[in-house]
Design an enzyme around this catalytic site. Structure first.
Site, PDB file in Angstrom:
ATOM      1  N   GLU A  69       0.801  -1.228   0.000  1.00  0.00           N
ATOM      2  CA  GLU A  69       0.000   0.000   0.000  1.00  0.00           C
ATOM      3  C   GLU A  69       0.831   1.275   0.000  1.00  0.00           C
ATOM      4  OE1 GLU A  69      -0.604  -2.639   1.926  1.00  0.00           O
ATOM      5  OE2 GLU A  69      -2.711  -3.213   1.690  1.00  0.00           O
TER       6      GLU A  69
ATOM      7  N   HIS B  79     -10.322  -3.920  10.961  1.00  0.00           N
ATOM      8  CA  HIS B  79     -11.044  -3.904   9.685  1.00  0.00           C
ATOM      9  C   HIS B  79     -12.269  -2.994   9.690  1.00  0.00           C
ATOM     10  CE1 HIS B  79      -8.471  -7.163   8.354  1.00  0.00           C
ATOM     11  NE2 HIS B  79      -9.019  -7.099   7.164  1.00  0.00           N
TER      12      HIS B  79
HETATM   13  C1  TPP Z   1      -2.430  -4.625   4.706  1.00  0.00           C
HETATM   14  C2  TPP Z   1      -3.638  -5.340   4.262  1.00  0.00           C
HETATM   15  N1  TPP Z   1      -4.070  -5.170   3.003  1.00  0.00           N
HETATM   16  C3  TPP Z   1      -5.167  -5.802   2.578  1.00  0.00           C
HETATM   17  C4  TPP Z   1      -5.871  -6.634   3.417  1.00  0.00           C
HETATM   18  C5  TPP Z   1      -7.137  -7.363   2.946  1.00  0.00           C
HETATM   19  N2  TPP Z   1      -6.882  -8.809   2.919  1.00  0.00           N
HETATM   20  C6  TPP Z   1      -7.251  -9.611   3.924  1.00  0.00           C
HETATM   21  S1  TPP Z   1      -6.723 -11.217   3.695  1.00  0.00           S
HETATM   22  C7  TPP Z   1      -6.034 -10.810   2.213  1.00  0.00           C
HETATM   23  C8  TPP Z   1      -5.330 -11.841   1.389  1.00  0.00           C
HETATM   24  C9  TPP Z   1      -4.057 -12.222   1.983  1.00  0.00           C
HETATM   25  O1  TPP Z   1      -3.445 -13.160   1.183  1.00  0.00           O
HETATM   26  P1  TPP Z   1      -2.296 -14.070   1.767  1.00  0.00           P
HETATM   27  O2  TPP Z   1      -1.344 -13.240   2.549  1.00  0.00           O
HETATM   28  O3  TPP Z   1      -1.732 -14.829   0.646  1.00  0.00           O
HETATM   29  O4  TPP Z   1      -3.019 -15.026   2.813  1.00  0.00           O
HETATM   30  P2  TPP Z   1      -4.195 -16.076   2.511  1.00  0.00           P
HETATM   31  O5  TPP Z   1      -5.483 -15.369   2.689  1.00  0.00           O
HETATM   32  O6  TPP Z   1      -3.997 -16.585   1.142  1.00  0.00           O
HETATM   33  O7  TPP Z   1      -4.012 -17.121   3.549  1.00  0.00           O
HETATM   34  C10 TPP Z   1      -6.212  -9.466   1.937  1.00  0.00           C
HETATM   35  C11 TPP Z   1      -5.730  -8.809   0.733  1.00  0.00           C
HETATM   36  C12 TPP Z   1      -5.403  -6.760   4.729  1.00  0.00           C
HETATM   37  N3  TPP Z   1      -6.030  -7.504   5.621  1.00  0.00           N
HETATM   38  N4  TPP Z   1      -4.284  -6.116   5.113  1.00  0.00           N
END
Ligand code: TPP
Ligand code: TPP
Ligand code: MG
Ligand code: MG
Lengths: 350, 334, 334, 350
Positions: free
Chosen positions: A82, A151
């Site tokens: 970000e 959130h």
């Molecule tokens: C800094 C941040 N940006 C965006 C989000 C929204 N978000 C929540 S889970 C997620 C996906 C995360 O992917 P990954 O790290 O690969 O973990 P997975 O869900 O695949 O286990 C996102 C983008 C967040 N929680 N925190």
């Protein structure tokens, strides 16, 4: 931007408190999407980026299929970086582009404070106006279902404090469309914070483009007993409170500033001059938030109008709890506004 | 990646007790996830659940090497980490039900699990956010001259956050006893890895910082166990951090209990491909083949776990919600 | 690193005009820096100056490959970048004197230089802060289908900021025409590199992201020029970003015109070691040896530059300060 | 922490408005260093980190040679990774350590907003109080010599808004020492923002340790005509303004809240009850800043005391300009306070 200047002039000619003879009703999400759609069609320099803007959910629907219409170079997904991506938007904007960077929660903007506050907000001034940063940062506030502390933050209270930014919080579909178009056309960094619960609303939205000037609030309800300055989703709660109060013969006036930076101080002061009483209802934390600024502004500039203590209706000064029993306490709403109004009216004028 | 999971080569040095322990941990995580999925639509758990079905081997394989006093930090997809580290099942299910007896007293929900009694010091739902905190716990261990180690679980998308790079860089500089365990499931919500990173060998990203980096078959609990074991031993003996990229797949959607195929961001074929590599089923088959486990055992263990889960749900459902008047409590510690 | 600078091998393909241009650029930067140092203690320049004496070859070698419309983003130590990209000297010196005719109208000072007419779109004094912005300018170029390239100048400490990792990662993902030029002078203020990073081969940090990475002798203007040339050509022809670690040394203190030896964070021996590798003097000797430059030329060019600088200082001193009433101007663009 | 509980109890017994019979005078920097020195000596779990804390300048002198005294494992330099290092401090604190993370400008805290706001401030609540985050983040505000937009921000206005943090701004050497010791001993994340210009001050500072409780302001000057709530360095400007005003027969009361979170509302309200007039003088930007919160609080809770509009003395709402002519306009000080006082006193009581 020329197209927007025209739009704003047109709007000036045609607008009243609301577009009375407008009959087309669409949802808030459709209104937002229409604004982006129009802007993308109108101006090659505009592009939309953000985590999931081109995915099947289309960011709650507000970007749905725009990538298919305008291509993946103009509507594209981003890595989870970000802070850098905010800087990347800034850099693109310095070369003549107009990026719109979308986030599905304001919470994630905390990772980009360096680029927003240290860079975007200062670049024009720091370089003596030789250049400007026409970027839009858009984020949607989450609420409920145990979203919890990380959130559900609203954060307008932070951005309110930062010079060099515009801060926009549309509460109706009509305003969302018009203010987003203004934001995209504006030559300065603009933060738009919308509320997920407003996405349920529908309302009158002209099919064509229009732009709403910044710094111009609206009276959402005319009244004489108390002024309620309501921000974003709190407009909905305030309108409901007003209904309830009117049954008891209390007539509140509701002001929706629509943009917090610049803030339409005049419309607030005029209302307080009439009612003598001020409540600010905000979606954020109370201490040091938007309500503080508006209260302070009136205590400075409209002190002689005030007949009673100012009141702030806001979230509790705590991280958002997950459990709904606690959420209910955490969030302020209609009931708090109603009781605040009654309290403020019980103060004897002196 | 082949289509089946190959356990043979990692099995040799692992005692039967551990082999069975890994099975039990994985099966228990799986069954808890399935039960949550089964009940989630009843809307009694007001919390956004991110299930780890398909990724159980990573939590199980890594945590089997940890001592109770070692630290673990988790993320939004944390049920498996919590259970593998020994977190209390009743408190987990109660937390999902927003109850005062939940592990976070109903304040945190599914994304914010903690059990300080077993070294799980918290879970951040900000992607990447827990990684520096895990690194700091390792620094704490060093400063207190203890031989505890710390583990950060993170997703593939977390490696896109600069804070993870910063954390790894500092861990190497100070040779901290921290293991970065990246669960590469190739997705962030609906976004595939190739839209976010230039290549999918995440373990390579940080090699330039001179941290030992490994690619691990995250669906192979024995491989995960043994590579994690080496990393943890290195950390404990003062030889610094390691980075593990554990390749895996989540069988359910980003959020909730559906597969997500209907949403359209991934194909049934892809899901099927990974189904064939199910970490729990493949390992169960292997143990049975090797006669470490009998069909009888499978049934007994399964039933035990089922009834444990059943009673956890009963515990959670019958336990009280927080008192609204306590809403301001816990913001500040005494 | 050897004790002298070896130019021979990089010289071959470079035309005389360029050889001389590089000399002129470096000498001019050096002389401007020295003049600032000479006058700084008079307290007429109310601005924290970070001189680049000793690092001139990097700005000169890189920017000699750029077109006017290409972009450059600088940092707190930006005088060299500004001049090498063709920024107006009068406006620089006026800015240091806080004057309205300064390149940033007196609002920015030494750390915030800009000259949009030559593609220098700003300088951030937040370490690493300009790097994503440079990356974004490259994205802008791609979206506008222009063949401009963008250069980010950054210090060694900037590579510790996660935002630099994030920027490089995105640049690779989108194959953006941006060149990351890291000036590794082995210090951040008084902190040596080995207290901040686990090894000093900064170019290695990002190799795992699959970006072409190079170690460059940053005191050798010809080597810098030719490696930058290749990187810039790759970028311009759509082959994506590059990362250059240019090893160098700042001969003056972090801030101001002293050597900093008296402060105690570096030794005279270290400074002497690098003095022997002075990028300007070594190159001048080399050009004279090769008869590209005569002693006569050296004098003529030097005098020309001196008088240009003299008149820039006169311009700056005699030009008016900003009007206090204009303090609110330029916060917001029309 | 036990040692600090004892210190605070002792302080309660001995403290008046100032330590009257204290004669030892030291500089602000010495006072800060003494606090760190005492804490490091007292408690093995305390450590100090930050860019340059062990370099020859010793962070303006406040950490000078502490590394030599306590070893490089307890006082150490950091890479420029402010966000991760904040998280690292948090993590260490969760395991029983008490980190003090020092920054030579608050501007750099913008890079760490994610770990400060999303993590440190929420960790205790989010986990139902099962754990807490005893970290201190210390930053020194820069001013002057063209430091410009990115090296002179004060930022208390942002932190004021964030629940779960303490926010401390000592204005005297005495307070600096006592509040730093309290902060280190406190079990919650605490932001301390000091002002570089205060480092020039000297004042009475007891040689031994003492801790000043949070949420307890002091009356810096007793008066009856106007209440000035002055923050950090503005205490100095306000005291000078008071001198000047007293020559004209105007008697101002100066309140120094010392900690902004928690805020000693009582001491402010009591003073306004007496004077009927309120000015807030802050080192930060005006809009949405600390002055807004204090003005709003009084407009809510002390409305009936107010005889005139509230006034805020603060920096202009712009990025800091480099040029001294513009800096002079940007920063508010004695002259603004004096004229505000006169203005506020010219309002007729009604
Ligand atoms: C800094 C941040 N940006 C965006 C989000 C929204 N978000 C929540 S889970 C997620 C996906 C995360 O992917 P990954 O790290 O690969 O973990 P997975 O869900 O695949 O286990 C996102 C983008 C967040 N929680 N925190
Ligand atoms: C984010 C951030 N942290 C700290 C500082 C304070 N600071 C200014 S210059 C500097 C040193 C930077 O070192 P480097 O990037 O190597 O550049 P150099 O000064 O050596 O050219 C520091 C730490 C800053 N400006 N920004
Ligand atoms: Mg993933
Ligand atoms: Mg350096």
């Amino acid at each position: 931007m020329d197209w927007s200047k025209n739009l704003i002039e047109e709007y000036e000619l045609n607008s009243g408190i609301d577009i009375a003879n407008e009959t087309r009703k669409v949802s808030y999400t459709v209104a937002v999407r229409e604004a982006l759609d129009y802007a993308l069609a109108e101006d090659e320099s505009i592009f939309v980026m953000g985590q999931g803007v081109d995915d099947p959910s289309g960011m709650f629907g507000i970007t749905l299929d725009l990538d298919k219409k305008y291509g993946s170079h103009r509507v594209f997904d981003t890595p989870l970086s970000e802070n850098a991506l905010t800087g990347i938007a800034i850099g693109a904007s310095l070369t003549g582009m107009r990026p719109v960077y979308m986030h599905n929660r304001p919470d994630f903007l905390l990772m980009a404070m360096d680029q927003i506050v240290n860079h975007a907000s200062k670049w024009s001034y720091m370089f003596g106006g030789h250049i400007s940063v026409p970027i839009v940062i858009h984020a949607t506030v989450g609420r409920g279902w145990g979203g919890a502390a990380q959130h559900t933050q609203t954060l307008q209270g932070l951005f309110m404090h930062v010079p060099g930014l515009h801060l926009v919080m549309p509460s109706t579909p009509f305003d969302a469309k018009g203010l987003i178009l203004s934001a995209i056309a504006d030559n300065n960094p603009t933060i738009i914070i919308e509320h997920r619960w407003l996405y349920r609303q529908s309302g009158h939205v002209p099919e064509g483009p229009y732009a709403i000037p910044f710094g111009r609030g609206v009276v959402r309800r005319i009244g004489k007993d108390v002024t309620i300055v309501a921000i974003s989703y709190m407009v909905v709660e305030a309108m409901q409170a007003a209904e309830e109060l009117s049954a008891e013969g209390i007539n509140v006036e509701i002001i929706d500033p629509r943009t917090l930076k610049p803030l339409d101080e005049e419309i607030i002061l005029q209302s307080v001059q009439k009612t003598g009483r001020l409540i600010i209802a905000d979606t954020g934390w109370k201490t040091g938030g938007v309500g503080a600024e508006i209260a302070a502004m009136v205590a400075e500039k409209g002190f002689e109008y005030l007949k009673a203590p100012v009141k702030r209706v806001a979230s509790l000064d705590i991280p958002t709890p997950a459990c709904y029993v606690l959420e209910d306490r955490f969030y302020a709403g209609k009931a708090n506004i109603v009781s605040c109004c009654k309290e403020i009216l019980s103060v004897n004028t002196y | 990646m082949t289509d089946s999971v190959e356990f043979e080569s990692s099995m040799m040095s692992v005692p039967d007790k551990t082999l069975l322990g890994l099975y039990w941990t994985m099966l228990r995580i799986r069954k808890v996830q399935l039960k949550i999925a089964e009940h989630y639509h009843e809307d009694e758990m007001h919390t956004p659940v991110h299930l780890c079905i398909g990724q159980e081997a990573i939590a199980a394989g890594v945590c089997a090497n940890l001592r109770t006093e070692d630290y673990v930090f988790s993320n939004h997809r944390g049920h498996g980490h919590y259970l593998a580290k020994g977190g209390d099942l009743n408190a987990l299910i109660a937390e999902l039900h927003n109850k005062e007896k939940g592990c976070s007293r109903g304040r945190g929900g599914s994304m914010h699990l903690i059990d300080t009694s077993v070294g799980l010091l918290g879970s951040s739902s900000i992607v990447g956010g827990g990684v520096p905190i895990a690194t700091g716990a390792a620094l704490g261990a060093v400063l207190r001259k203890s031989d505890q180690v710390s583990v950060a679980f993170l997703g593939d998308a977390a490696t896109e956050e600069g804070i993870v790079f910063e954390s790894i860089s500092f861990a190497v500089l100070k040779q901290l006893p921290v293991i970065f365990v990246c669960e590469n499931n190739f997705y962030a919500v609906y976004t595939p890895l190739n839209k976010r990173q230039s290549h999918d060998d995440i373990y390579r990203h940080f090699e330039g910082l001179s941290i030992p980096c490994f690619r691990v078959d995250g669906n192979n609990v024995l491989e995960t166990y043994s590579i994690a074991q080496e990393a943890i031993e290195r950390a404990r003996s003062g030889d610094g951090p390691s980075f593990l990229e554990c390749r895996t797949y989540r069988m359910t959607d980003h959020h909730g209990g559906e597969s997500g195929v209907e949403v359209g961001y991934r194909t049934q074929a892809e899901v099927d491909h990974w189904s064939a590599k199910c970490p729990v089923e493949c390992y169960e088959r292997f143990l049975i083949e090797k006669r470490v486990l009998s069909f009888e055992d499978v049934k007994v263990v399964g039933d035990q776990i089922d009834s444990e889960i059943e009673s956890a749900f009963e515990y959670a459902r019958s336990s009280p919600l927080p008192d609204g008047d306590g809403v301001l409590r816990y913001v500040m510690a005494e």
